[in-house]
Design a protein around this motif. Sequence first.
Motif, PDB file in Angstrom:
ATOM      1  N   UNK A  27       0.801  -1.176  -0.095  1.00 39.05           N
ATOM      2  CA  UNK A  27      -0.012   0.079  -0.048  1.00 39.05           C
ATOM      3  C   UNK A  27       0.794   1.142  -0.166  1.00 39.05           C
ATOM      4  N   UNK A  28       0.395   2.163  -0.461  1.00 41.66           N
ATOM      5  CA  UNK A  28       1.103   3.320  -0.696  1.00 41.66           C
ATOM      6  C   UNK A  28       0.921   4.209   0.538  1.00 41.66           C
ATOM      7  N   UNK A  29       1.984   5.082   0.970  1.00 40.68           N
ATOM      8  CA  UNK A  29       1.479   6.002   2.249  1.00 40.68           C
ATOM      9  C   UNK A  29       0.430   6.750   1.861  1.00 40.68           C
ATOM     10  N   UNK A  30      -0.059   7.127   3.083  1.00 32.13           N
ATOM     11  CA  UNK A  30      -1.412   7.849   3.130  1.00 32.13           C
ATOM     12  C   UNK A  30      -1.363   9.179   2.050  1.00 32.13           C
ATOM     13  N   UNK A  31       0.061   9.846   2.490  1.00 31.04           N
ATOM     14  CA  UNK A  31      -0.270  11.279   1.743  1.00 31.04           C
ATOM     15  C   UNK A  31      -0.030  11.150   0.459  1.00 31.04           C
ATOM     16  N   UNK A  32       0.242  10.112  -0.107  1.00 33.54           N
ATOM     17  CA  UNK A  32       0.188   9.881  -1.604  1.00 33.54           C
ATOM     18  C   UNK A  32      -1.436   9.671  -2.313  1.00 33.54           C
ATOM     19  N   UNK A  33      -2.032   9.177  -1.288  1.00 30.26           N
ATOM     20  CA  UNK A  33      -3.473   8.933  -1.732  1.00 30.26           C
ATOM     21  C   UNK A  33      -4.097  10.420  -1.564  1.00 30.26           C
ATOM     22  N   UNK A  80      10.147  11.376  -8.117  1.00 31.15           N
ATOM     23  CA  UNK A  80       9.594  10.980  -6.599  1.00 31.15           C
ATOM     24  C   UNK A  80       8.670   9.890  -6.960  1.00 31.15           C
ATOM     25  N   UNK A  81       8.819   8.728  -7.402  1.00 31.70           N
ATOM     26  CA  UNK A  81       8.019   7.712  -7.340  1.00 31.70           C
ATOM     27  C   UNK A  81       8.368   6.686  -6.647  1.00 31.70           C
ATOM     28  N   UNK A  82       9.420   6.541  -5.862  1.00 34.73           N
ATOM     29  CA  UNK A  82      10.258   5.419  -5.083  1.00 34.73           C
ATOM     30  C   UNK A  82       9.233   5.276  -3.648  1.00 34.73           C
ATOM     31  N   UNK A  83       7.956   4.868  -3.721  1.00 34.78           N
ATOM     32  CA  UNK A  83       7.058   5.105  -2.409  1.00 34.78           C
ATOM     33  C   UNK A  83       7.541   3.939  -1.567  1.00 34.78           C
ATOM     34  N   UNK A  84       7.838   2.833  -2.028  1.00 30.41           N
ATOM     35  CA  UNK A  84       8.094   1.614  -1.135  1.00 30.41           C
ATOM     36  C   UNK A  84       8.702   1.774   0.246  1.00 30.41           C
ATOM     37  N   UNK A  85       8.029   1.576   1.329  1.00 32.80           N
ATOM     38  CA  UNK A  85       8.806   1.627   2.696  1.00 32.80           C
ATOM     39  C   UNK A  85       9.396   0.297   2.947  1.00 32.80           C
ATOM     40  N   UNK A  86       9.546  -0.592   2.051  1.00 30.66           N
ATOM     41  CA  UNK A  86      10.169  -1.858   2.484  1.00 30.66           C
ATOM     42  C   UNK A  86      11.381  -2.008   2.008  1.00 30.66           C
ATOM     43  N   UNK A  87      11.903  -1.011   1.431  1.00 31.69           N
ATOM     44  CA  UNK A  87      13.218  -1.082   0.488  1.00 31.69           C
ATOM     45  C   UNK A  87      14.164  -2.078   1.354  1.00 31.69           C
ATOM     46  N   UNK A  88      14.614  -1.773   2.373  1.00 26.28           N
ATOM     47  CA  UNK A  88      15.871  -2.638   3.106  1.00 26.28           C
ATOM     48  C   UNK A  88      15.315  -3.933   2.953  1.00 26.28           C
ATOM     49  N   UNK A  89      13.950  -4.378   3.366  1.00 30.40           N
ATOM     50  CA  UNK A  89      13.683  -5.576   3.508  1.00 30.40           C
ATOM     51  C   UNK A  89      13.827  -6.756   2.221  1.00 30.40           C
TER      52      UNK A  89
END
Lengths: 519, 514
Positions: free
Chosen positions: B19-25, B490-499
């Motif tokens: 899911x995208x971060x809230x601010x994106x929506x 700025x479309x690198x929205x993922x928050x799981x990058x490191x995982x």
Amino acid sequence: MKTFINLYKHTHTHTHTHTHTHIVMSGSSTRPRLMKHAHAQSRDSVKMAAGQQWVLVEMVQAFYEAPAYHLILEGILILWIIRLLFSKTYKLQERSDLTEKEKEELIEEWQPEPLVPPVSKDHPSLNYDVVTGPPSHKIIVNGKECINFASFNFLGLLDSERVKLKALLSLKKYGVGTCGPRGFYGTFDVHLELEERLAKFMRTEEAIIYSYGFATIASAIPAYSKRGDIIFVDEAACFSIQKGLQASRSFVKHFKHNDMEDLERLLKEQEIEDQKNPRKARVIRRFIVVEGLYINTADICPLPDLVKLKYKYKVRIFLEESMSFGVLGEHGRGVTEHFGVNIDDIDLISANMENALASIGGFCCGRSFVIDHQRLSGQGYCFSASLPPMLASAAIEALNIMEEDPGIFRVLQDKCKHVHKALQGTPGLKVVGEPLAPALHLQLENSTGSRTNDLKLLRAIVDYSMDRQIALTLARYLEKEERFLPPPSIRVVVTVEQTQEEIERAAQCIREAAVKILK
Amino acid sequence: MVHLFMNPFEKRITNSFEEAPMYVAVLTYMGYGIVILFGYFRDFLRAVGFEKCHQAQEREEQKDFVPLYQDFENFYKRNLYTRVRDNWNRPICSLPGPVFDIMERVSDDYNWTFRLTGRTIENVINMGSYNYLGFAENNVDFLKTVAEETRQYGVGVCSTRQELGNLSIHEKLERLVAEFLGVESAMAFGMGFATNSMNIPALVGKGCLILSDELNHTSLILGARLSGATIRVFKHNNMQSLEKMLKETICSGQPRTHRAWKKILIMVEGIYSMEGSLVRLPEILVLKKKYKAYLYLDEAHSIGAVGPTGRGVTEHFGVDPNEVDVLMGTFTKSFGAAGGYIAGKKELVDYLRSHSHSAVYATAMSPPVVEQIIRAIKCIMGVDGTTEGQRRVRQLAENTRYLRSRLKEMGFIIYGNQDSPVVPLLLYLPGKVGAFSRAMLKRKIGVVVVGFPATPITEARARFCVSAAHTREMLDKVLQSLDELGDYIKVKFSRHRSSYRPELYDETDFELDS
């Protein structure tokens, strides 16, 4: 013993307002007594405003002053009222809530029908005739070489070396598939060229191509006509029109085949309906959908009359020309040219490129205002891979041939007349269709009363002819799906490649077969 | 390779939908809000004659007819679509291979019309075409048989299958398709879209129930609607939703009459073309058996593209293809041709031969197209005596995993299954859709972008289709461009990058092993 609980509240709106609540419990024999303590008061409006403020204070005071039993009873009463308000008068829950076990039993008990019903091995439409080699003028059906009176190759372009050469050049450049719909890199230069050429050929502003003939009109109709709109359609309309109507979910009104009076009757009915609710009428789109030359009846629609009705009743006309494009008219432009009707008076013309053009696919043409809409709303256009470029190239070359040599249409029309004439007087069979139609129907003069038997007789005639090198075919229909099922018939297709002798031979052969089989 | 022993099945089935971060929506809705406001403003300007209206107009003679189009439909097209219109329908003038040539076009009237400049943008990397196995090719040797068929047959057929258009090569193709899929029988049709829309009505009708995945393709929806059956839609790939629906509908029966259903058909796709997700086939098969429903599996994007030897999702999950009642697929994508097929039990195909709308009313398939499919299938099956087909299948799997894992590593939100060659990259904001596609074209990469109404309003995306014909250099160029562009717009929205790091090491294992 019933208990009536009566709640009385009377308010004195005097200078000193006094609130008092009485609760009276009485036996079943006692009628609830109404105690009126309210006295008619002469009211002073100035005092009243002040009095209202006092009400609250008094109420709170009365609350403190009231005895405990009074408050308890009052509390119970309020709870009772709340219960009465929120409980349902009847119990929904008891209706049909199944227990898990019952559900399981139901699921266990349910037995579906088989996915498809069994088809008997000798089902007439299961065993296809097998064609080896190209289905051109000479065709090998079930191992026997015949003269083709069955493929819609009206102009003989299927076999054209020029067309094949262009297709090969295209194959070399583009490969076969387009690997994408028009929107996503499936638009090739040849598609643009073909659209431009078709528009120019038909003398319209714009053309749009589809990758499948059947999908053309079937996608075009629902692109414009939506739920609530009205479509007036000829009873003899072909199956792809029927599917387009169904997909549109519009109101469909059928008029008798080529019967303009019947159409006008329906239009008038609608006019009356419109007058009842003019506001609604202003948003209901209406269309007439007809074929130029009907594939099912081989006759031509009365286009000039339709155009008159169009302007009289403000209905748009969609015209399906798969059978008449490349056939009728001096330059093969179809039924508009045949009647000399201004093509701009027709809102949309669609035709496939699978008959006269001997390629694959279909197209729609008309004014940009109308046609361009399909580029976003034509489902078969947007959501399907585009036409393989080599098939588009072949269609372009076929158009070239048609433009270079318009004499070809004259030849075809003469042959059509010849075939129509030669088939007249076949015993037991009647020719259905106009002399100009390139695909006629031979129907039994006297039906046996059973469709299956009729089909068997006609099939016997086809087989007899096939044995004598004349390839014919039965006109096939989905009997249960057709809105108005045409009577069984043999299709006789005319092409420019058929010689005088071949036509005579075919007519002779059919006559013999009819005499022999129909007795 | 530890993870493979842990739970290989679960891994194969996982579809990710981050899911995208809230601010994106919030920003996305604002984006649409602004464009719509501007739309109204410009409509106002057009109404007062301040701005010229470029749209084609109704004929004078027909001005008093009922308007042909609804206002909203036009509003969307006029004010939203037109702004970014240059990103679709880009004409190409070459083979749709791993690289192609795009015809340059410019607009002199703000995207209302386009003018071809006559120049071509050459060697653009093609990330848009469904050329999964690279059979969109024009190598003369490969196309020898296709050319021969063209010379012999021409391109048309001019008749339907039931009349006189049943060529022996059609039957040859159908036998080959059945053999390739490992089922009894198959029938081929001239258009993939129509394969669905014209055959589903032959299988189900009134009194039947269709349970359809919410993300099913338009052709399936149209087919279902034309059939007259009752249609219920379950949540995408959601087995709880499907089972609940199966239970409820069987218990309640048909609406109003509560008569028992004649049959229930579950309609799903192998790979969902906009999400890149794989169907949860093993679970669906369990449900289908438990509830005695039939399964219609549309393998338009998955046939050839997944499975160790390219046999589609059944092979991917190690399921017997005969367990699926109706196998449908298209020839447009992996086979680089056109058309579609339906395969399964002999009774099913026989029934279609006699009752399919397509067999009775539509012109049969073009012979050269048939030959292209035959050639491609033979190549995949290896009956042409080479291992080229299998090399391509493996190459596609490798390319897919490489692209997907690198994109995740970069921090993009990527939807779908790790083995799906359809790779959606989420852009969300409407403004970024056009910017992304244009900037990529500037870097000579052709991408597909999709937004509302093809996707939910907040989920505009770019979609890449990986091909076996893409070389590692091409993919690296695409990835490098994406990396730069992703930072820039700025479309690198993922928050799981490191995982995703550990998974990347697995990928290396995968490549070594294959």
